[in-house]
Design a protein around this motif. Structure first.
Motif, short mmCIF file in Angstrom:
data_model
loop_
_atom_site.label_atom_id
_atom_site.label_comp_id
_atom_site.label_asym_id
_atom_site.label_seq_id
_atom_site.Cartn_x
_atom_site.Cartn_y
_atom_site.Cartn_z
N ASP A 196 68.55 58.20 1.20
CA ASP A 196 69.04 57.50 2.40
C ASP A 196 70.17 56.52 2.08
O ASP A 196 70.98 56.20 2.96
CB ASP A 196 67.89 56.74 3.07
CG ASP A 196 66.87 57.67 3.70
OD1 ASP A 196 67.16 58.88 3.82
OD2 ASP A 196 65.76 57.19 4.05
N SER A 197 70.22 56.04 0.86
CA SER A 197 71.30 55.10 0.48
C SER A 197 72.66 55.78 0.47
O SER A 197 73.69 55.13 0.62
CB SER A 197 71.02 54.50 -0.90
OG SER A 197 71.27 55.45 -1.94
N GLY A 198 72.66 57.11 0.27
CA GLY A 198 73.93 57.83 0.21
C GLY A 198 74.60 57.79 -1.15
O GLY A 198 75.75 58.22 -1.29
N LEU A 199 73.90 57.27 -2.17
CA LEU A 199 74.48 57.21 -3.52
C LEU A 199 74.83 58.60 -4.02
O LEU A 199 74.00 59.51 -3.99
CB LEU A 199 73.50 56.54 -4.48
CG LEU A 199 73.93 56.45 -5.95
CD1 LEU A 199 75.15 55.55 -6.12
CD2 LEU A 199 72.77 55.94 -6.82
N GLY A 210 70.03 61.40 -4.82
CA GLY A 210 68.68 61.66 -4.32
C GLY A 210 68.35 63.13 -4.30
O GLY A 210 67.22 63.55 -4.61
N LYS A 211 69.33 63.95 -3.94
CA LYS A 211 69.11 65.40 -3.90
C LYS A 211 68.87 65.93 -5.31
O LYS A 211 68.01 66.79 -5.54
CB LYS A 211 70.31 66.09 -3.26
CG LYS A 211 70.13 67.59 -3.06
CD LYS A 211 71.34 68.21 -2.36
CE LYS A 211 71.38 67.81 -0.90
NZ LYS A 211 72.42 68.56 -0.16
N LYS A 212 69.63 65.42 -6.28
CA LYS A 212 69.45 65.86 -7.67
C LYS A 212 68.04 65.50 -8.16
O LYS A 212 67.37 66.31 -8.81
CB LYS A 212 70.51 65.21 -8.57
CG LYS A 212 70.39 65.61 -10.03
CD LYS A 212 71.47 64.96 -10.89
CE LYS A 212 72.79 65.69 -10.77
NZ LYS A 212 73.76 65.27 -11.81
N TRP A 213 67.58 64.28 -7.84
CA TRP A 213 66.23 63.87 -8.25
C TRP A 213 65.17 64.74 -7.57
O TRP A 213 64.17 65.10 -8.19
CB TRP A 213 66.00 62.41 -7.88
CG TRP A 213 66.76 61.43 -8.73
CD1 TRP A 213 67.81 61.70 -9.57
CD2 TRP A 213 66.54 60.02 -8.83
NE1 TRP A 213 68.26 60.55 -10.16
CE2 TRP A 213 67.50 59.50 -9.74
CE3 TRP A 213 65.65 59.15 -8.23
CZ2 TRP A 213 67.57 58.15 -10.06
CZ3 TRP A 213 65.70 57.80 -8.54
CH2 TRP A 213 66.66 57.30 -9.46
N SER A 214 65.38 65.06 -6.30
CA SER A 214 64.38 65.86 -5.58
C SER A 214 64.28 67.26 -6.16
O SER A 214 63.18 67.83 -6.23
CB SER A 214 64.72 65.92 -4.09
OG SER A 214 65.90 66.66 -3.86
N PHE A 215 65.41 67.83 -6.60
CA PHE A 215 65.38 69.15 -7.22
C PHE A 215 64.57 69.11 -8.51
O PHE A 215 63.75 70.00 -8.78
CB PHE A 215 66.80 69.64 -7.52
CG PHE A 215 67.59 70.04 -6.31
CD1 PHE A 215 66.96 70.35 -5.12
CD2 PHE A 215 68.97 70.10 -6.36
CE1 PHE A 215 67.69 70.72 -4.00
CE2 PHE A 215 69.71 70.46 -5.25
CZ PHE A 215 69.07 70.77 -4.06
N ALA A 216 64.79 68.07 -9.33
CA ALA A 216 64.07 67.96 -10.61
C ALA A 216 62.58 67.75 -10.38
O ALA A 216 61.74 68.22 -11.16
CB ALA A 216 64.65 66.83 -11.44
N ALA A 366 69.46 47.78 -7.88
CA ALA A 366 69.92 47.00 -6.73
C ALA A 366 69.55 47.69 -5.42
O ALA A 366 69.17 47.02 -4.44
CB ALA A 366 71.43 46.79 -6.81
N ILE A 367 69.65 49.01 -5.38
CA ILE A 367 69.28 49.75 -4.17
C ILE A 367 67.79 49.61 -3.88
O ILE A 367 67.38 49.41 -2.74
CB ILE A 367 69.68 51.24 -4.31
CG1 ILE A 367 71.20 51.39 -4.33
CG2 ILE A 367 69.09 52.07 -3.17
CD1 ILE A 367 71.68 52.79 -4.63
N VAL A 368 66.97 49.71 -4.92
CA VAL A 368 65.52 49.60 -4.73
C VAL A 368 65.16 48.20 -4.23
O VAL A 368 64.32 48.05 -3.33
CB VAL A 368 64.78 49.91 -6.05
CG1 VAL A 368 63.28 49.64 -5.90
CG2 VAL A 368 65.01 51.36 -6.46
N ILE A 369 65.79 47.17 -4.77
CA ILE A 369 65.47 45.79 -4.38
C ILE A 369 65.97 45.48 -2.96
O ILE A 369 65.26 44.91 -2.14
CB ILE A 369 66.09 44.79 -5.38
CG1 ILE A 369 65.40 44.88 -6.74
CG2 ILE A 369 66.01 43.36 -4.84
CD1 ILE A 369 63.97 44.41 -6.77
N LYS A 370 67.21 45.88 -2.65
CA LYS A 370 67.83 45.49 -1.38
C LYS A 370 67.70 46.54 -0.29
O LYS A 370 67.95 46.24 0.89
CB LYS A 370 69.30 45.14 -1.61
CG LYS A 370 69.49 43.94 -2.51
CD LYS A 370 70.96 43.52 -2.58
CE LYS A 370 71.14 42.26 -3.42
NZ LYS A 370 72.54 41.80 -3.46
N GLY A 371 67.37 47.77 -0.66
CA GLY A 371 67.12 48.79 0.34
C GLY A 371 68.27 49.75 0.59
O GLY A 371 69.45 49.43 0.35
N ALA A 372 67.92 50.93 1.09
CA ALA A 372 68.89 51.98 1.36
C ALA A 372 69.88 51.57 2.46
O ALA A 372 71.07 51.87 2.38
CB ALA A 372 68.18 53.27 1.75
#
Length: 631
Positions: A196-199, A210-216, A366-372
């Motif tokens: 959701d962050s769009g990184l 996020g898509k790469k992580w989901s595939f793994a 930073a994304i985890v702490i501050k949010g997507a």
């Protein structure tokens, strides 16, 4: 530091550890202490490779000695920090909480800083940055044009914390993201946040992280791997190196979070052996994290285990491609493999593997702490967040800059970079390294994002940005990058191994004044063919410098071929040095000429024998009246 046994204990340590950091982060200028008044201060000395090469380690040592000699040991601390980014003005020393930013500091300046600033409360004016356009001295870092438009997320801790002290990282919310993840989040929860962050991947391709992580995560296996790609190979690029030198724990934390998300327990940092300082600080950070129980078995008292090892690369540019990198980690020759299967399914040792580069990972905590939602609010519709660029070349403010996606090239080059050196005219900017293209002045207002740069024949790449002025020859620039590609090609596929060699030969022929119209036609056709048929990303983008320079600077190619001249006066075989009527007959040029091709009597006009001239330029450099011209 003792082992941390739980997330609650980590949060307690964090709350007790931020005194010095709060002191350093105060942005409002404090009133300097008057002479004799004691005031707690912190001196941050740039400890990046560039400043270290300019004796910043000696500056730190001298400051520490002077602080002791002045009896200020209880009130003042001086320590290294990571790269401040403003490399053009290094070495840098920042005094907090006074918020005074000293530039171009030398070891001999340490005594004056302590005596005048710390003891008397007087700013050392000569060490302040001076804005050239207005001739005004600037004390605050945030008031400098170089920093005003920057938003530092990946570089958030560089220039703030001591990279060799885990306590300072923890004080800056370090490892809290990991604690949050493993103490109360599912794998799907964290992958959704990153999605959701769009990184997107900051290594060049821009694939959604996020898509790469989901595939793994999808693939079942008894073992999975996280690999950090720190094999930064673009000429002029040093973003990843600076992050590893200035904030190594952020990468370790991000890799552990990624490991939890996909079900991996082993991480590997693949790093260039030519980065000794980054390697040293990574080793220190890994040792400290293990000692604190933040790497290894049962992290923070949970059932999650994750550890990291370092693997040296030999500097092969092709190993920036993930399958070639994996081959190298396994001990084989670094060559790309066909996809599919992708590494997420079958990577290191044929196990599911997730490969992310340094800058991508630096954003994760930073994304985890501050949010997507926070992260996705920065940037453009398709390119979220910020991007770090290594700004180099014919630019006044060389250094690392981190800007929101969508910032224009003009803003980076002129507002942040301070414009072109010596008042020269902007000609082009190369983005994306050897895989990128040359962008002309008509595109300076292009917003920087993956799609916009691709649309004008360049690419984001890992973040190299080399600025060129009117004295750069674009044929020579294309040749420079092709020489690099030919040297770095793994040789596995014919389009890259043979095609780029032929491209380079044609460019050499053209720059030597022997090119023909047929060569121009073949150059374009072959470049397009390589782009369409090469095996990996390196080969598929290798012809971009040729295609972009031919598209936007065709007149220069034609001048080399038809007129046998180099408009920029760079290609040696097409140069002609001649002596004008301004010659005073001092004979200095004749004495300097290594091949004795200049003749003439004292106080008479001299002449250059063009058949003997080797175009070295010694005569022009040595002429006291500028009577020798190059064209």
């Amino acid at each position: 530091m003792n082992k941390i046994n739980s997330f609650d204990e980590l949060k307690s340590i964090q709350n007790k550890s931020n005194t010095l950091l709060e002191l350093r982060k105060i942005s409002e200028e404090k009133e300097l202490a008057s002479e004799g008044t004691r005031c707690t201060r912190y001196l941050s000395v740039c400890g990046g490779t560039g400043c270290m090469s300019a004796q910043s380690d000696e500056i730190l040592l001298n400051l520490q000695k002077e602080i002791v000699a002045a009896g200020l040991s209880d009130e003042v601390t001086a320590a290294i920090t990571g790269c401040f980014g403003f490399c053009e003005k290094g070495p840098i020393v920042k005094v907090s909480p006074d918020n005074v930013f000293y530039v171009n500091v030398k070891p001999t300046d340490a005594a004056e800083i302590v005596k005048e600033h710390l003891l008397k409360g007087t700013v050392v004016d000569r060490l302040l940055f001076e804005e050239p356009s207005v001739n005004v001295k600037i004390k605050k870092q945030e008031d400098m044009p170089f920093y005003k438009k920057q938003v530092r997320i990946a570089l958030r801790n560089c220039g703030l914390i001591n990279p060799e002290n885990i306590k300072e990282y923890i004080a800056e919310n370090g490892y809290l993201a990991l604690g949050n993840v493993i103490s109360g989040m599912s794998q799907d929860d964290i992958i959704k946040i990153i999605t959701d962050s769009g990184l997107r991947g900051r290594g060049g391709g821009g694939f959604p992280t996020g898509k790469k992580w989901s595939f793994a995560k999808m693939y079942d296996a008894d073992q999975k791997y996280i690999i950090c790609n720190a094999d930064e190979g673009d000429p002029g690029a040093f973003m990843d190196r600076s992050i590893l030198e200035g904030d190594p724990h952020s990468i370790l934390e991000a890799m552990a979070i990624a490991g939890y998300s996909i079900g991996a327990s082993i991480g590997c940092i693949y790093i260039r052996a030519e980065y000794p300082l980054a390697v040293s600080r990574l080793r220190i950070a890994i040792g400290q994290a293990r000692e604190c129980g933040l790497l290894g078995e049962n992290i923070l008292g949970t059932n999650f285990s994750f550890d990291i090892e370092i693997k040296y690369g030999a500097g092969a540019f092709v190993c920036g491609e993930e399958t070639a990198l994996i081959q190298s980690v396994e001990g084989s020759r670094g060559e790309p493999t066909n996809k599919p299967p992708f590494p997420a399914q079958s990577g290191l040792w044929d196990k599911p593997t997730c490969v992310n580069n340094v800058e991508t990972l630096a954003n994760i905590p930073a994304i985890v702490i501050k949010g997507a939602k926070w992260y996705s609010s920065i940037g453009t519709t398709t390119s979220k967040g910020t991007k770090v660029f290594a700004l180099a070349g014919k630019i006044n403010n060389v250094g690392l800059v981190e800007v929101p996606m969508g910032t224009t090239l003009r803003e980076i080059i002129y507002d942040i970079g301070g414009g072109i050196k010596n008042g020269r005219k902007f000609k082009s900017v190369q983005t994306g390294g050897p895989s990128g293209g040359c962008i002309t002045a008509e595109f300076l207002d292009t917003p920087i994002d993956y799609e916009s740069l691709g649309a004008i024949g360049s690419m984001m790449g890992s973040g190299g940005m080399i600025v060129m002025d009117e004295d750069n020859c674009m044929v020579d620039i294309a040749k420079f990058y092709l020489e690099f590609i030919v040297e770095e090609s793994c040789g596995k596929c014919s389009p890259c191994r043979i095609g780029n060699k032929r491209l380079l030969e044609m460019l050499e022929k053209i720059s030597n004044g022997k090119g023909t119209k047929e060569d121009l036609d073949k150059l374009n056709l072959l470049a397009e063919t390589i782009k369409d048929t090469a095996l990996c990303g390196l080969g598929q983008t290798s012809s971009n410098p040729v295609l972009s320079t031919m598209k936007y600077f065709k007149n220069e190619y034609e001048a080399h071929v038809y007129d046998k001249t180099c408009p920029a006066g760079v290609c040696k075989h097409l140069l002609r040095y001649s002596i004008t009527d301004n010659c005073i007959g001092c004979t200095k040029c004749a004495k300097l000429c290594p091949v004795k091709c200049i003749s003439g009597k004292v106080k008479n006009l001299h002449v250059i024998d063009q058949d003997k001239c080797i175009k070295c330029g010694a005569c022009q450099t040595g002429c006291p009246v500028n009577a020798i011209i190059k064209k």
